[in-house]
Design a protein around this motif. Sequence first.
Motif, short mmCIF file in Angstrom:
data_model
loop_
_atom_site.label_atom_id
_atom_site.label_comp_id
_atom_site.label_asym_id
_atom_site.label_seq_id
_atom_site.Cartn_x
_atom_site.Cartn_y
_atom_site.Cartn_z
N THR A 116 0.85 -1.18 0.00
CA THR A 116 0.00 0.00 0.00
C THR A 116 0.90 1.24 0.00
O THR A 116 2.12 1.16 0.16
CB THR A 116 -0.89 0.03 1.25
N LYS A 117 0.28 2.38 -0.17
CA LYS A 117 1.04 3.64 -0.19
C LYS A 117 1.78 3.84 1.14
O LYS A 117 2.94 4.22 1.16
CB LYS A 117 0.08 4.79 -0.44
N ARG A 118 1.12 3.54 2.23
CA ARG A 118 1.73 3.69 3.55
C ARG A 118 2.93 2.74 3.71
O ARG A 118 3.99 3.13 4.21
CB ARG A 118 0.69 3.40 4.60
N GLU A 119 2.74 1.47 3.29
CA GLU A 119 3.83 0.50 3.39
C GLU A 119 5.01 0.90 2.50
O GLU A 119 6.17 0.75 2.88
CB GLU A 119 3.33 -0.89 2.98
N ARG A 120 4.71 1.46 1.33
CA ARG A 120 5.78 1.89 0.43
C ARG A 120 6.57 3.05 1.03
O ARG A 120 7.80 3.10 0.95
CB ARG A 120 5.18 2.28 -0.93
N ARG A 121 5.89 4.00 1.67
CA ARG A 121 6.58 5.11 2.33
C ARG A 121 7.48 4.60 3.44
O ARG A 121 8.61 5.07 3.60
CB ARG A 121 5.57 6.10 2.89
N ASN A 122 6.98 3.65 4.24
CA ASN A 122 7.79 3.07 5.31
C ASN A 122 9.02 2.37 4.75
O ASN A 122 10.12 2.48 5.30
CB ASN A 122 6.97 2.10 6.15
N LEU A 123 8.85 1.67 3.65
CA LEU A 123 9.99 1.00 3.00
C LEU A 123 11.01 2.02 2.49
O LEU A 123 12.22 1.83 2.65
CB LEU A 123 9.51 0.13 1.84
#
Length: 132
Positions: A116-123
């Motif tokens: 998700t967008k949130r998971e991608r930002r965290n990565l």
Amino acid sequence: MATTTEKLRLDKYLWAIRVFKTRTQAAAACEAGKVKMNGVAVKAARAVSIGDQYDIKTEARKWKVEVTGLLHNRLQYSEAIKYYIDITTEEDKQFNQRVAATFYTGKRPSKIGRPTKRERRNLDEFMDGDEQ
């Protein structure tokens, strides 16, 4: 019920007894070899006779039906079941229940696939912090 001398196409019969939602689906199943008589695939234009037994494989279940009457028009379910006998074996009925329990809803399973967008930002934050 009709007499045995009348001609009725197999695809029209399968549609009329409500095995398939449309006659096109019934014809496509016949062409794909999913409708068999005595282990041999039959064509959609084959004439149906009283006493014929067909093995039918749909997406939802497997059927084995015996023709008891010829039905030319689609009727409500309570009337349509009078024109065939369902002789499906117990083994196939068990298979049908197993398939129905694991149907595909169209949604992707949770935590599988693209992030998700949130998971991608965290990565991205994690990877950028690694370089320094």
